[in-house]
Design a protein around this motif. Structure first.
Motif, PDB file in Angstrom:
ATOM      1  N   LYS A  36       0.745  -1.162  -0.063  1.00  0.00           N
ATOM      2  CA  LYS A  36      -0.152   0.070   0.051  1.00  0.00           C
ATOM      3  C   LYS A  36       0.804   1.192   0.076  1.00  0.00           C
ATOM      4  N   GLU A  37       1.756   1.143   0.885  1.00  0.00           N
ATOM      5  CA  GLU A  37       2.681   2.381   1.049  1.00  0.00           C
ATOM      6  C   GLU A  37       3.593   2.569  -0.403  1.00  0.00           C
ATOM      7  N   LEU A  38       3.755   1.713  -1.194  1.00  0.00           N
ATOM      8  CA  LEU A  38       4.337   1.760  -2.403  1.00  0.00           C
ATOM      9  C   LEU A  38       3.391   2.213  -3.586  1.00  0.00           C
ATOM     10  N   GLY A  39       2.344   2.351  -3.117  1.00  0.00           N
ATOM     11  CA  GLY A  39       1.131   2.675  -4.213  1.00  0.00           C
ATOM     12  C   GLY A  39       0.571   1.734  -5.253  1.00  0.00           C
ATOM     13  N   VAL A  40       0.676  -0.112  -4.710  1.00  0.00           N
ATOM     14  CA  VAL A  40       0.474  -0.660  -5.310  1.00  0.00           C
ATOM     15  C   VAL A  40      -1.142  -1.215  -5.363  1.00  0.00           C
ATOM     16  N   ASN A  41      -1.797  -1.471  -6.544  1.00  0.00           N
ATOM     17  CA  ASN A  41      -3.049  -1.808  -6.567  1.00  0.00           C
ATOM     18  C   ASN A  41      -2.980  -3.579  -6.674  1.00  0.00           C
ATOM     19  N   LEU A  42      -3.411  -4.061  -5.680  1.00  0.00           N
ATOM     20  CA  LEU A  42      -4.048  -5.440  -6.026  1.00  0.00           C
ATOM     21  C   LEU A  42      -5.100  -6.219  -6.424  1.00  0.00           C
ATOM     22  N   ILE A  43      -4.757  -7.219  -7.166  1.00  0.00           N
ATOM     23  CA  ILE A  43      -5.651  -7.973  -7.708  1.00  0.00           C
ATOM     24  C   ILE A  43      -5.673  -9.399  -7.393  1.00  0.00           C
ATOM     25  N   PRO A  44      -6.709  -9.792  -6.289  1.00  0.00           N
ATOM     26  CA  PRO A  44      -6.607 -11.083  -5.812  1.00  0.00           C
ATOM     27  C   PRO A  44      -6.883 -12.186  -6.607  1.00  0.00           C
ATOM     28  N   LEU A  45      -6.269 -13.379  -6.675  1.00  0.00           N
ATOM     29  CA  LEU A  45      -6.599 -14.458  -7.076  1.00  0.00           C
ATOM     30  C   LEU A  45      -7.545 -15.254  -6.383  1.00  0.00           C
ATOM     31  N   PRO A  46      -8.788 -15.565  -6.784  1.00  0.00           N
ATOM     32  CA  PRO A  46      -9.852 -16.227  -5.902  1.00  0.00           C
ATOM     33  C   PRO A  46      -9.216 -17.397  -5.386  1.00  0.00           C
ATOM     34  N   ASP A  47     -10.060 -18.186  -4.654  1.00  0.00           N
ATOM     35  CA  ASP A  47      -9.807 -19.502  -3.977  1.00  0.00           C
ATOM     36  C   ASP A  47     -10.303 -20.542  -4.883  1.00  0.00           C
ATOM     37  N   LEU A  48      -9.712 -20.779  -6.085  1.00  0.00           N
ATOM     38  CA  LEU A  48     -10.280 -21.484  -7.025  1.00  0.00           C
ATOM     39  C   LEU A  48     -10.553 -23.031  -6.730  1.00  0.00           C
ATOM     40  N   TYR A  49      -9.387 -23.421  -5.938  1.00  0.00           N
ATOM     41  CA  TYR A  49      -9.394 -24.867  -5.831  1.00  0.00           C
ATOM     42  C   TYR A  49     -10.575 -25.183  -4.600  1.00  0.00           C
ATOM     43  N   THR A  50     -10.829 -24.172  -3.680  1.00  0.00           N
ATOM     44  CA  THR A  50     -12.201 -24.613  -2.853  1.00  0.00           C
ATOM     45  C   THR A  50     -13.337 -24.399  -3.780  1.00  0.00           C
ATOM     46  N   TYR A  51     -13.456 -23.297  -4.521  1.00  0.00           N
ATOM     47  CA  TYR A  51     -14.717 -23.233  -5.282  1.00  0.00           C
ATOM     48  C   TYR A  51     -14.773 -24.298  -6.161  1.00  0.00           C
ATOM     49  N   TYR A  52     -13.788 -24.822  -6.696  1.00  0.00           N
ATOM     50  CA  TYR A  52     -13.870 -26.122  -7.710  1.00  0.00           C
ATOM     51  C   TYR A  52     -14.353 -27.302  -6.848  1.00  0.00           C
ATOM     52  N   GLN A  53     -13.911 -27.553  -5.642  1.00  0.00           N
ATOM     53  CA  GLN A  53     -14.539 -28.597  -4.903  1.00  0.00           C
ATOM     54  C   GLN A  53     -16.058 -28.556  -4.597  1.00  0.00           C
ATOM     55  N   GLN A  54     -16.499 -27.239  -4.381  1.00  0.00           N
ATOM     56  CA  GLN A  54     -17.830 -26.937  -3.929  1.00  0.00           C
ATOM     57  C   GLN A  54     -18.622 -27.036  -5.293  1.00  0.00           C
ATOM     58  N   ARG A  64     -24.749 -34.337 -12.290  1.00  0.00           N
ATOM     59  CA  ARG A  64     -24.139 -33.756 -13.532  1.00  0.00           C
ATOM     60  C   ARG A  64     -22.709 -34.250 -13.303  1.00  0.00           C
ATOM     61  N   SER A  65     -21.773 -34.409 -14.311  1.00  0.00           N
ATOM     62  CA  SER A  65     -20.504 -34.637 -14.335  1.00  0.00           C
ATOM     63  C   SER A  65     -19.534 -33.462 -14.514  1.00  0.00           C
ATOM     64  N   PRO A  66     -18.843 -33.139 -13.521  1.00  0.00           N
ATOM     65  CA  PRO A  66     -18.181 -31.711 -13.474  1.00  0.00           C
ATOM     66  C   PRO A  66     -16.972 -31.876 -14.603  1.00  0.00           C
ATOM     67  N   GLU A  67     -16.631 -30.665 -15.093  1.00  0.00           N
ATOM     68  CA  GLU A  67     -15.479 -30.473 -16.143  1.00  0.00           C
ATOM     69  C   GLU A  67     -14.267 -30.632 -15.302  1.00  0.00           C
ATOM     70  N   PRO A  68     -13.135 -31.234 -16.013  1.00  0.00           N
ATOM     71  CA  PRO A  68     -11.828 -31.202 -15.426  1.00  0.00           C
ATOM     72  C   PRO A  68     -11.423 -29.759 -14.717  1.00  0.00           C
ATOM     73  N   TYR A  69     -10.645 -29.968 -13.769  1.00  0.00           N
ATOM     74  CA  TYR A  69     -10.065 -28.802 -13.089  1.00  0.00           C
ATOM     75  C   TYR A  69      -9.312 -27.957 -13.758  1.00  0.00           C
ATOM     76  N   GLU A  70      -8.591 -28.297 -14.747  1.00  0.00           N
ATOM     77  CA  GLU A  70      -7.911 -27.467 -15.879  1.00  0.00           C
ATOM     78  C   GLU A  70      -8.641 -26.717 -16.533  1.00  0.00           C
ATOM     79  N   GLU A  71      -9.791 -27.125 -17.021  1.00  0.00           N
ATOM     80  CA  GLU A  71     -10.749 -26.438 -17.887  1.00  0.00           C
ATOM     81  C   GLU A  71     -11.354 -25.313 -16.983  1.00  0.00           C
ATOM     82  N   TYR A  72     -11.864 -25.786 -15.882  1.00  0.00           N
ATOM     83  CA  TYR A  72     -12.444 -24.911 -14.866  1.00  0.00           C
ATOM     84  C   TYR A  72     -11.552 -23.960 -14.546  1.00  0.00           C
ATOM     85  N   LEU A  73     -10.190 -23.993 -14.181  1.00  0.00           N
ATOM     86  CA  LEU A  73      -9.371 -22.997 -14.021  1.00  0.00           C
ATOM     87  C   LEU A  73      -9.332 -21.773 -15.088  1.00  0.00           C
TER      88      LEU A  73
END
Length: 157
Positions: A36-54, A64-73
Motif C-alpha cells: 500500500k505504501e508503495l502505491g500498488v493496487n492488488l488484484i487477488p486470485l480467488p480461492d479457485l481450488y475450494t470453489y472447484y471442490q464446492q 452432472r459430471s463436473p468439468e476437469p479442474y484445468e478447464e474450470y481454472l
C-alpha cells in the motif's frame, strides 16, 4: 498517479483459508501495508481450488459430471487476465504475481500448482512478461525486507 498492479494469492489476504500450521499471521499478511505504501493496487486470485471442490460436489449432487479442474481454472482465470490486460492497455504497469508458498493451490515452488501453470500460460498467450514473487513458508523479517526491496526495485524506486 500511476496505476501499478500486482496479482496476489488469496491466502495473502486471508490466512484463515490455510491449515493452522501454514499460517504466518491471524489475518492478512503484513506485507500488504508495505505494498500500500508503495502505491500498488492488488488484484487477488480467488480461492479457485475450494470453489472447484464446492462446484464439483454440487454438480455430482445434481447428477452432472463436473468439468476437469484445468478447464474450470481456464474458464475462471480468463476474466482476471483480461482485466489485467485491459488495465495495462490503459496505461497501468503490471508488476507480476505474488504468491505464498504455504498455499499449495497457488504456489510455484517446489512444484507449480495447476492454477499458476494456467495463469502464466494465459499471460504468456497475451505476450505479457510475468515477474513472479513468492513469500516463503516461514517468512523471517529479513526475508520480508528482501521481498519488499525486490518489489521496490521492480517499481524503480
Amino acid at each position: 498517479m500511476e496505476d501499478k498492479i500486482l496479482v496476489i494469492a488469496h491466502s495473502i489476504l486471508d490466512q484463515g483459508t490455510l491449515p493452522p500450521e501454514k499460517r504466518l499471521s491471524a489475518g492478512a499478511l503484513g506485507i500488504l501495508q508495505d505494498l500500500k505504501e508503495l502505491g500498488v493496487n492488488l488484484i487477488p486470485l480467488p480461492d479457485l481450488y475450494t470453489y472447484y471442490q464446492q462446484w464439483t460436489k454440487k454438480s455430482q449432487e445434481e447428477g452432472r459430471s463436473p468439468e476437469p479442474y484445468e478447464e474450470y481454472l481456464r474458464r475462471q482465470l480468463v476474466p482476471l487476465v483480461n482485466q489485467v490486460m485491459d488495465r495495462v492497455r490503459g496505461g497501468a504497469r503490471f508488476l507480476g504475481v505474488l504468491s505464498y508458498r504455504g498455499d499449495a493451490s497457488q504456489q510455484v515452488e517446489p512444484e507449480n500448482s495447476p492454477l499458476m501453470v494456467e495463469l502464466f500460460r494465459l499471460f504468456d498467450r497475451n505476450c505479457m512478461i510475468t515477474p513472479y514473487y513468492e513469500i516463503p513458508l516461514n517468512l523471517t523479517p529479513e526475508e520480508e525486507e528482501f521481498l519488499i526491496a525486490d518489489l521496490a526495485d521492480t517499481l524503480r524506486f
